[in-house]
Design a protein around this motif. Sequence first.
Motif, PDB file in Angstrom:
ATOM      1  N   ARG A  16       7.807 -71.996  51.233  1.00  0.00           N
ATOM      2  CA  ARG A  16       7.065 -72.027  52.481  1.00  0.00           C
ATOM      3  C   ARG A  16       6.558 -70.612  52.784  1.00  0.00           C
ATOM      4  N   SER A  44       3.491 -71.556  51.690  1.00  0.00           N
ATOM      5  CA  SER A  44       2.547 -72.103  50.704  1.00  0.00           C
ATOM      6  C   SER A  44       2.800 -73.586  50.464  1.00  0.00           C
ATOM      7  N   GLN A  45       4.068 -73.968  50.421  1.00  0.00           N
ATOM      8  CA  GLN A  45       4.450 -75.366  50.206  1.00  0.00           C
ATOM      9  C   GLN A  45       5.280 -75.823  51.404  1.00  0.00           C
ATOM     10  N   PRO A  46       4.758 -76.709  52.228  1.00  0.00           N
ATOM     11  CA  PRO A  46       5.496 -77.122  53.433  1.00  0.00           C
ATOM     12  C   PRO A  46       6.817 -77.798  53.108  1.00  0.00           C
ATOM     13  N   ASP A  47       6.943 -78.358  51.902  1.00  0.00           N
ATOM     14  CA  ASP A  47       8.203 -78.984  51.509  1.00  0.00           C
ATOM     15  C   ASP A  47       8.927 -78.122  50.472  1.00  0.00           C
ATOM     16  N   TRP A  95       6.267 -82.012  39.548  1.00  0.00           N
ATOM     17  CA  TRP A  95       6.621 -81.008  40.558  1.00  0.00           C
ATOM     18  C   TRP A  95       7.516 -81.676  41.607  1.00  0.00           C
ATOM     19  N   SER A 103      10.092 -81.342  45.051  1.00  0.00           N
ATOM     20  CA  SER A 103      10.589 -80.626  46.226  1.00  0.00           C
ATOM     21  C   SER A 103      12.110 -80.693  46.268  1.00  0.00           C
ATOM     22  N   ALA A 163       6.912 -83.460  44.975  1.00  0.00           N
ATOM     23  CA  ALA A 163       6.338 -82.499  45.915  1.00  0.00           C
ATOM     24  C   ALA A 163       5.048 -83.029  46.523  1.00  0.00           C
ATOM     25  N   GLU A 164       4.778 -82.637  47.758  1.00  0.00           N
ATOM     26  CA  GLU A 164       3.670 -83.205  48.525  1.00  0.00           C
ATOM     27  C   GLU A 164       2.303 -82.720  48.055  1.00  0.00           C
ATOM     28  N   ARG A 165       2.168 -81.433  47.746  1.00  0.00           N
ATOM     29  CA  ARG A 165       0.858 -80.853  47.508  1.00  0.00           C
ATOM     30  C   ARG A 165       0.485 -80.744  46.029  1.00  0.00           C
ATOM     31  N   PHE A 166       1.221 -81.395  45.181  1.00  0.00           N
ATOM     32  CA  PHE A 166       0.908 -81.433  43.763  1.00  0.00           C
ATOM     33  C   PHE A 166       0.581 -82.875  43.388  1.00  0.00           C
ATOM     34  N   ARG A 168       0.988 -86.379  42.300  1.00  0.00           N
ATOM     35  CA  ARG A 168       2.237 -87.136  42.351  1.00  0.00           C
ATOM     36  C   ARG A 168       2.357 -88.014  41.109  1.00  0.00           C
TER      37      ARG A 168
END
Length: 370
Positions: free
Chosen positions: A190, A192-195, A244, A246, A256-259, A261
Amino acid sequence: MRWIAEAAAGSRALVATLAVALAVAGAGAAQAQLYQGPMASELSPQFYAWLRQHSDAFFAAYMTPDGRVFDPENGGITHSESQAYGMAIAYDANDAETFDRIWTWTRDTLRNADGLHAWRYEPGRGVVDRNNATDADLIIAAMLSLAAKRWNRGDYLRAAVQTASTLGDAVLLRHEGVVVMLPGRSGFTRPSQPDGPVVNLSYYHFDVMRIVADLDPSHPWDEAISAGLDFYERVVDAWIPSDWTSVADPQSPVPAERFPRRASYDAVRGPINLLAIPWDRQGELLRIVDRRFASHGAVPGIYDPHRGVRTADLAGTGYELIAAAVHCAATGTQVPMRFFAFRPETYFSSALQLLVIHQLYTKYPRCIPI
Protein backbone atom coordinates in the motif's frame (compact mmCIF):
# COMPACT_ATOMS: atom_id res chain seq x y z
CA MET A 1 9.62 -27.38 10.83
CA ARG A 2 12.95 -29.07 11.58
CA TRP A 3 14.33 -28.24 8.10
CA ILE A 4 13.81 -24.50 8.64
CA ALA A 5 15.34 -24.60 12.11
CA GLU A 6 18.42 -26.35 10.75
CA ALA A 7 18.72 -23.79 7.97
CA ALA A 8 18.49 -20.92 10.45
CA ALA A 9 21.13 -22.45 12.72
CA GLY A 10 23.46 -22.96 9.76
CA SER A 11 23.02 -19.36 8.69
CA ARG A 12 23.86 -17.96 12.13
CA ALA A 13 26.99 -20.07 12.34
CA LEU A 14 28.16 -18.84 8.96
CA VAL A 15 28.58 -15.09 9.53
CA ALA A 16 32.17 -15.02 10.75
CA THR A 17 33.38 -17.62 8.26
CA LEU A 18 31.86 -15.78 5.32
CA ALA A 19 33.37 -12.45 6.34
CA VAL A 20 36.86 -13.93 6.55
CA ALA A 21 36.48 -15.74 3.24
CA LEU A 22 35.40 -12.61 1.43
CA ALA A 23 38.29 -10.69 2.86
CA VAL A 24 40.75 -13.00 1.13
CA ALA A 25 38.69 -12.83 -2.09
CA GLY A 26 38.61 -16.56 -2.67
CA ALA A 27 35.60 -18.76 -3.24
CA GLY A 28 36.81 -22.03 -1.79
CA ALA A 29 36.89 -21.29 1.95
CA ALA A 30 33.46 -19.68 2.11
CA GLN A 31 31.79 -22.14 -0.19
CA ALA A 32 32.97 -25.08 1.90
CA GLN A 33 30.31 -24.15 4.46
CA LEU A 34 27.66 -22.41 2.39
CA TYR A 35 24.53 -24.43 1.69
CA GLN A 36 24.60 -25.71 -1.89
CA GLY A 37 21.66 -28.07 -2.13
CA PRO A 38 20.80 -30.69 -4.74
CA MET A 39 21.34 -28.23 -7.59
CA ALA A 40 25.08 -28.43 -6.90
CA SER A 41 25.16 -32.21 -7.30
CA GLU A 42 28.06 -33.31 -9.44
CA LEU A 43 26.65 -35.58 -12.13
CA SER A 44 28.32 -37.93 -14.58
CA PRO A 45 30.34 -36.68 -17.56
CA GLN A 46 27.83 -38.47 -19.77
CA PHE A 47 24.96 -36.49 -18.28
CA TYR A 48 26.77 -33.18 -18.76
CA ALA A 49 27.59 -34.05 -22.37
CA TRP A 50 23.96 -35.00 -23.02
CA LEU A 51 22.54 -31.88 -21.35
CA ARG A 52 25.17 -29.70 -23.05
CA GLN A 53 23.80 -30.74 -26.44
CA HIS A 54 20.35 -29.59 -25.38
CA SER A 55 21.56 -26.37 -23.76
CA ASP A 56 23.60 -25.53 -26.86
CA ALA A 57 20.40 -25.83 -28.91
CA PHE A 58 18.58 -23.61 -26.42
CA PHE A 59 21.25 -20.92 -26.51
CA ALA A 60 21.50 -21.06 -30.30
CA ALA A 61 17.78 -20.25 -30.44
CA TYR A 62 17.44 -17.76 -27.59
CA MET A 63 20.79 -16.06 -26.89
CA THR A 64 22.74 -13.38 -28.73
CA PRO A 65 26.52 -13.84 -29.10
CA ASP A 66 27.20 -11.39 -26.26
CA GLY A 67 25.10 -13.32 -23.73
CA ARG A 68 21.65 -11.70 -23.84
CA VAL A 69 18.90 -14.31 -23.44
CA PHE A 70 15.76 -13.13 -25.22
CA ASP A 71 12.14 -14.08 -25.77
CA PRO A 72 11.29 -14.00 -29.50
CA GLU A 73 7.60 -14.62 -28.78
CA ASN A 74 7.58 -11.34 -26.83
CA GLY A 75 9.27 -9.01 -29.29
CA GLY A 76 12.79 -10.12 -28.41
CA ILE A 77 12.70 -8.57 -24.95
CA THR A 78 15.00 -9.66 -22.18
CA HIS A 79 14.01 -9.96 -18.55
CA SER A 80 16.35 -10.38 -15.61
CA GLU A 81 14.50 -13.69 -15.24
CA SER A 82 15.63 -14.85 -18.69
CA GLN A 83 19.23 -14.04 -17.76
CA ALA A 84 18.78 -15.94 -14.49
CA TYR A 85 17.33 -18.95 -16.31
CA GLY A 86 20.19 -18.82 -18.80
CA MET A 87 22.75 -18.84 -15.99
CA ALA A 88 20.96 -21.78 -14.35
CA ILE A 89 20.84 -23.77 -17.60
CA ALA A 90 24.53 -23.10 -18.31
CA TYR A 91 25.46 -24.11 -14.76
CA ASP A 92 23.36 -27.26 -14.97
CA ALA A 93 25.20 -28.20 -18.18
CA ASN A 94 28.60 -27.42 -16.60
CA ASP A 95 29.20 -24.79 -19.29
CA ALA A 96 31.50 -22.24 -17.65
CA GLU A 97 32.08 -20.16 -20.79
CA THR A 98 28.39 -19.62 -21.54
CA PHE A 99 27.65 -18.98 -17.87
CA ASP A 100 30.26 -16.23 -17.76
CA ARG A 101 29.05 -14.71 -21.03
CA ILE A 102 25.48 -14.48 -19.72
CA TRP A 103 26.62 -13.15 -16.37
CA THR A 104 28.89 -10.54 -17.96
CA TRP A 105 26.03 -9.15 -20.08
CA THR A 106 23.74 -9.20 -17.04
CA ARG A 107 26.29 -7.43 -14.86
CA ASP A 108 27.19 -4.82 -17.44
CA THR A 109 23.64 -4.09 -18.64
CA LEU A 110 21.09 -4.88 -15.93
CA ARG A 111 22.94 -4.69 -12.62
CA ASN A 112 22.13 -1.67 -10.47
CA ALA A 113 24.72 -0.19 -8.13
CA ASP A 114 23.09 -1.91 -5.17
CA GLY A 115 23.47 -5.39 -6.71
CA LEU A 116 19.86 -5.89 -7.81
CA HIS A 117 18.98 -6.18 -11.49
CA ALA A 118 16.68 -4.17 -13.73
CA TRP A 119 13.88 -6.47 -14.72
CA ARG A 120 13.15 -5.37 -18.32
CA TYR A 121 15.33 -4.64 -21.35
CA GLU A 122 13.95 -3.90 -24.82
CA PRO A 123 15.98 -4.14 -28.04
CA GLY A 124 16.66 -0.67 -29.41
CA ARG A 125 15.65 1.00 -26.13
CA GLY A 126 17.81 -0.67 -23.53
CA VAL A 127 16.71 -0.89 -19.91
CA VAL A 128 13.19 0.50 -19.60
CA ASP A 129 12.47 -0.27 -15.92
CA ARG A 130 15.10 -0.34 -13.16
CA ASN A 131 12.81 -2.02 -10.62
CA ASN A 132 13.96 -5.53 -9.78
CA ALA A 133 12.21 -8.90 -10.01
CA THR A 134 12.80 -10.94 -6.87
CA ASP A 135 12.75 -14.33 -8.54
CA ALA A 136 15.51 -13.32 -10.94
CA ASP A 137 17.67 -11.85 -8.20
CA LEU A 138 17.25 -14.97 -6.09
CA ILE A 139 18.34 -17.23 -8.95
CA ILE A 140 21.20 -14.96 -10.01
CA ALA A 141 22.60 -14.84 -6.47
CA ALA A 142 22.24 -18.59 -6.03
CA MET A 143 23.79 -19.45 -9.39
CA LEU A 144 26.72 -17.13 -8.74
CA SER A 145 27.25 -18.83 -5.38
CA LEU A 146 27.17 -22.31 -6.89
CA ALA A 147 29.39 -21.30 -9.79
CA ALA A 148 31.87 -19.67 -7.41
CA LYS A 149 32.55 -23.03 -5.84
CA ARG A 150 32.49 -25.13 -9.00
CA TRP A 151 34.82 -22.82 -10.95
CA ASN A 152 36.70 -21.14 -8.07
CA ARG A 153 35.55 -17.60 -8.80
CA GLY A 154 35.75 -15.26 -5.85
CA ASP A 155 34.28 -12.44 -7.93
CA TYR A 156 31.12 -14.47 -8.41
CA LEU A 157 30.81 -14.99 -4.67
CA ARG A 158 31.24 -11.30 -3.87
CA ALA A 159 28.53 -10.39 -6.38
CA ALA A 160 26.24 -13.09 -4.96
CA VAL A 161 26.61 -11.80 -1.40
CA GLN A 162 25.88 -8.22 -2.46
CA THR A 163 22.73 -9.25 -4.34
CA ALA A 164 21.50 -11.44 -1.49
CA SER A 165 22.06 -8.78 1.17
CA THR A 166 20.43 -5.98 -0.81
CA LEU A 167 17.54 -8.24 -1.72
CA GLY A 168 16.89 -9.00 1.94
CA ASP A 169 16.68 -5.27 2.66
CA ALA A 170 14.48 -4.59 -0.35
CA VAL A 171 11.84 -7.32 -0.40
CA LEU A 172 11.48 -8.97 3.01
CA LEU A 173 8.61 -7.31 4.86
CA ARG A 174 7.28 -8.22 8.29
CA HIS A 175 3.49 -8.05 8.06
CA GLU A 176 0.88 -9.28 10.51
CA GLY A 177 3.41 -11.50 12.27
CA VAL A 178 4.89 -13.17 9.16
CA VAL A 179 7.73 -12.32 6.80
CA VAL A 180 6.44 -11.66 3.29
CA MET A 181 8.73 -11.77 0.24
CA LEU A 182 7.67 -9.01 -2.14
CA PRO A 183 8.00 -9.58 -5.91
CA GLY A 184 10.15 -6.45 -6.24
CA ARG A 185 11.42 -3.45 -4.33
CA SER A 186 8.51 -1.20 -5.24
CA GLY A 187 4.88 -1.41 -6.33
CA PHE A 188 3.55 -4.28 -4.21
CA THR A 189 2.50 -2.66 -0.93
CA ARG A 190 0.00 0.00 0.00
CA PRO A 191 -0.82 2.56 -1.32
CA SER A 192 0.25 1.14 -4.71
CA GLN A 193 -1.82 -1.98 -3.99
CA PRO A 194 -4.90 -1.40 -1.82
CA ASP A 195 -4.90 -5.08 -0.88
CA GLY A 196 -1.15 -5.20 -0.36
CA PRO A 197 1.16 -6.71 0.31
CA VAL A 198 0.90 -8.66 -2.94
CA VAL A 199 3.14 -11.65 -3.64
CA ASN A 200 3.86 -13.87 -6.61
CA LEU A 201 3.99 -17.42 -5.27
CA SER A 202 5.92 -18.64 -8.30
CA TYR A 203 8.82 -16.49 -7.06
CA TYR A 204 9.16 -18.63 -3.93
CA HIS A 205 11.96 -20.87 -5.23
CA PHE A 206 12.44 -22.57 -1.88
CA ASP A 207 15.74 -24.34 -2.46
CA VAL A 208 17.18 -21.18 -4.04
CA MET A 209 15.93 -19.16 -1.08
CA ARG A 210 17.82 -21.50 1.22
CA ILE A 211 21.03 -20.83 -0.71
CA VAL A 212 20.41 -17.09 -0.44
CA ALA A 213 19.69 -17.43 3.28
CA ASP A 214 23.23 -18.66 3.84
CA LEU A 215 24.65 -15.89 1.70
CA ASP A 216 22.70 -13.34 3.75
CA PRO A 217 22.30 -14.55 7.35
CA SER A 218 21.37 -11.07 8.61
CA HIS A 219 17.85 -11.22 7.16
CA PRO A 220 14.95 -13.54 8.09
CA TRP A 221 14.95 -15.73 4.98
CA ASP A 222 14.01 -18.79 7.02
CA GLU A 223 10.85 -17.01 8.17
CA ALA A 224 10.06 -16.02 4.58
CA ILE A 225 10.41 -19.66 3.51
CA SER A 226 8.09 -20.77 6.29
CA ALA A 227 5.50 -18.15 5.35
CA GLY A 228 5.75 -19.09 1.68
CA LEU A 229 5.11 -22.74 2.44
CA ASP A 230 2.05 -21.73 4.44
CA PHE A 231 0.76 -19.55 1.58
CA TYR A 232 1.13 -22.48 -0.81
CA GLU A 233 -0.77 -24.80 1.53
CA ARG A 234 -3.66 -22.37 1.91
CA VAL A 235 -3.91 -21.59 -1.82
CA VAL A 236 -3.75 -25.23 -2.89
CA ASP A 237 -6.21 -26.36 -0.21
CA ALA A 238 -8.74 -23.72 -1.30
CA TRP A 239 -7.74 -24.15 -4.97
CA ILE A 240 -7.52 -20.44 -5.72
CA PRO A 241 -4.23 -20.35 -7.67
CA SER A 242 -3.37 -16.97 -9.12
CA ASP A 243 -0.34 -15.33 -10.69
CA TRP A 244 -0.57 -12.51 -8.13
CA THR A 245 -1.83 -13.07 -4.60
CA SER A 246 -2.87 -10.67 -1.85
CA VAL A 247 -1.62 -11.61 1.60
CA ALA A 248 -3.14 -8.64 3.37
CA ASP A 249 -4.54 -11.33 5.63
CA PRO A 250 -1.74 -13.92 5.71
CA GLN A 251 -4.18 -16.53 6.96
CA SER A 252 -6.39 -16.08 3.91
CA PRO A 253 -4.41 -15.40 0.69
CA VAL A 254 -6.63 -14.45 -2.26
CA PRO A 255 -6.12 -13.30 -5.88
CA ALA A 256 -4.86 -9.71 -5.95
CA GLU A 257 -7.32 -7.02 -7.01
CA ARG A 258 -5.28 -4.92 -9.44
CA PHE A 259 -3.62 -7.71 -11.40
CA PRO A 260 -5.17 -9.97 -14.04
CA ARG A 261 -7.22 -12.48 -12.10
CA ARG A 262 -5.86 -15.66 -13.51
CA ALA A 263 -3.36 -18.43 -12.95
CA SER A 264 -1.22 -18.73 -16.07
CA TYR A 265 2.43 -18.39 -17.05
CA ASP A 266 3.52 -17.38 -13.56
CA ALA A 267 1.45 -19.86 -11.60
CA VAL A 268 2.43 -22.78 -13.83
CA ARG A 269 5.86 -22.64 -12.16
CA GLY A 270 4.34 -23.13 -8.71
CA PRO A 271 4.49 -26.93 -8.85
CA ILE A 272 8.23 -26.72 -9.56
CA ASN A 273 8.57 -24.99 -6.21
CA LEU A 274 6.37 -27.61 -4.56
CA LEU A 275 8.85 -30.21 -5.82
CA ALA A 276 11.87 -28.28 -4.56
CA ILE A 277 12.07 -29.26 -0.89
CA PRO A 278 10.46 -31.79 1.42
CA TRP A 279 8.06 -30.60 4.09
CA ASP A 280 5.23 -32.07 6.09
CA ARG A 281 2.40 -31.71 3.57
CA GLN A 282 4.35 -31.86 0.33
CA GLY A 283 2.98 -35.23 -0.77
CA GLU A 284 -0.61 -34.32 -0.02
CA LEU A 285 -0.40 -31.02 -1.90
CA LEU A 286 1.30 -32.63 -4.90
CA ARG A 287 -1.53 -35.16 -5.08
CA ILE A 288 -4.08 -32.30 -5.15
CA VAL A 289 -2.22 -30.62 -8.02
CA ASP A 290 -1.76 -33.94 -9.81
CA ARG A 291 -5.50 -34.62 -9.73
CA ARG A 292 -6.18 -31.19 -11.22
CA PHE A 293 -3.70 -31.80 -14.04
CA ALA A 294 -5.05 -35.32 -14.63
CA SER A 295 -8.58 -34.02 -15.07
CA HIS A 296 -7.37 -32.14 -18.15
CA GLY A 297 -5.21 -34.77 -19.80
CA ALA A 298 -2.08 -34.02 -17.77
CA VAL A 299 -1.75 -30.63 -19.45
CA PRO A 300 -1.42 -27.47 -17.33
CA GLY A 301 -3.72 -24.62 -18.22
CA ILE A 302 -4.88 -21.08 -17.60
CA TYR A 303 -7.35 -20.89 -14.75
CA ASP A 304 -9.83 -18.24 -13.62
CA PRO A 305 -9.93 -18.50 -9.82
CA HIS A 306 -12.99 -16.25 -9.52
CA ARG A 307 -15.21 -18.28 -11.83
CA GLY A 308 -13.49 -21.51 -10.85
CA VAL A 309 -13.00 -22.54 -14.47
CA ARG A 310 -10.12 -23.42 -16.73
CA THR A 311 -10.05 -21.15 -19.78
CA ALA A 312 -7.20 -22.53 -21.94
CA ASP A 313 -4.45 -25.11 -22.13
CA LEU A 314 -0.77 -24.25 -21.77
CA ALA A 315 0.55 -26.21 -24.73
CA GLY A 316 4.25 -26.94 -24.77
CA THR A 317 6.62 -29.70 -23.75
CA GLY A 318 8.01 -27.73 -20.82
CA TYR A 319 4.57 -27.15 -19.31
CA GLU A 320 3.54 -30.76 -19.82
CA LEU A 321 6.79 -31.95 -18.23
CA ILE A 322 5.84 -30.05 -15.08
CA ALA A 323 2.63 -32.08 -14.91
CA ALA A 324 4.53 -35.32 -15.56
CA ALA A 325 7.06 -34.51 -12.82
CA VAL A 326 4.28 -33.79 -10.33
CA HIS A 327 2.58 -37.04 -11.31
CA CYS A 328 5.78 -39.01 -10.65
CA ALA A 329 6.36 -37.34 -7.28
CA ALA A 330 2.73 -37.96 -6.30
CA THR A 331 2.29 -41.52 -7.60
CA GLY A 332 5.69 -42.98 -8.46
CA THR A 333 4.90 -43.21 -12.17
CA GLN A 334 8.05 -42.52 -14.16
CA VAL A 335 8.19 -39.56 -16.52
CA PRO A 336 7.72 -40.66 -20.15
CA MET A 337 10.93 -40.70 -22.18
CA ARG A 338 9.56 -38.25 -24.74
CA PHE A 339 10.04 -35.38 -22.29
CA PHE A 340 13.80 -35.89 -22.33
CA ALA A 341 14.07 -35.24 -26.06
CA PHE A 342 14.69 -31.51 -26.44
CA ARG A 343 13.78 -29.32 -29.36
CA PRO A 344 13.33 -25.55 -28.95
CA GLU A 345 9.63 -24.66 -29.13
CA THR A 346 9.13 -21.33 -27.37
CA TYR A 347 11.61 -19.60 -25.09
CA PHE A 348 9.64 -20.07 -21.88
CA SER A 349 8.50 -23.64 -22.40
CA SER A 350 11.99 -24.64 -23.53
CA ALA A 351 13.68 -23.03 -20.53
CA LEU A 352 11.29 -24.74 -18.12
CA GLN A 353 11.85 -28.09 -19.82
CA LEU A 354 15.62 -27.95 -19.30
CA LEU A 355 15.31 -26.70 -15.72
CA VAL A 356 12.84 -29.43 -14.77
CA ILE A 357 14.97 -32.13 -16.41
CA HIS A 358 17.87 -31.10 -14.17
CA GLN A 359 15.58 -31.00 -11.14
CA LEU A 360 14.47 -34.56 -11.86
CA TYR A 361 18.02 -35.85 -12.20
CA THR A 362 19.19 -34.21 -8.97
CA LYS A 363 16.11 -34.58 -6.76
CA TYR A 364 13.89 -37.26 -8.27
CA PRO A 365 16.13 -39.79 -10.05
CA ARG A 366 13.46 -42.44 -9.51
CA CYS A 367 11.37 -40.54 -12.06
CA ILE A 368 13.93 -41.04 -14.83
CA PRO A 369 12.97 -43.98 -17.12
CA ILE A 370 16.40 -45.66 -17.26
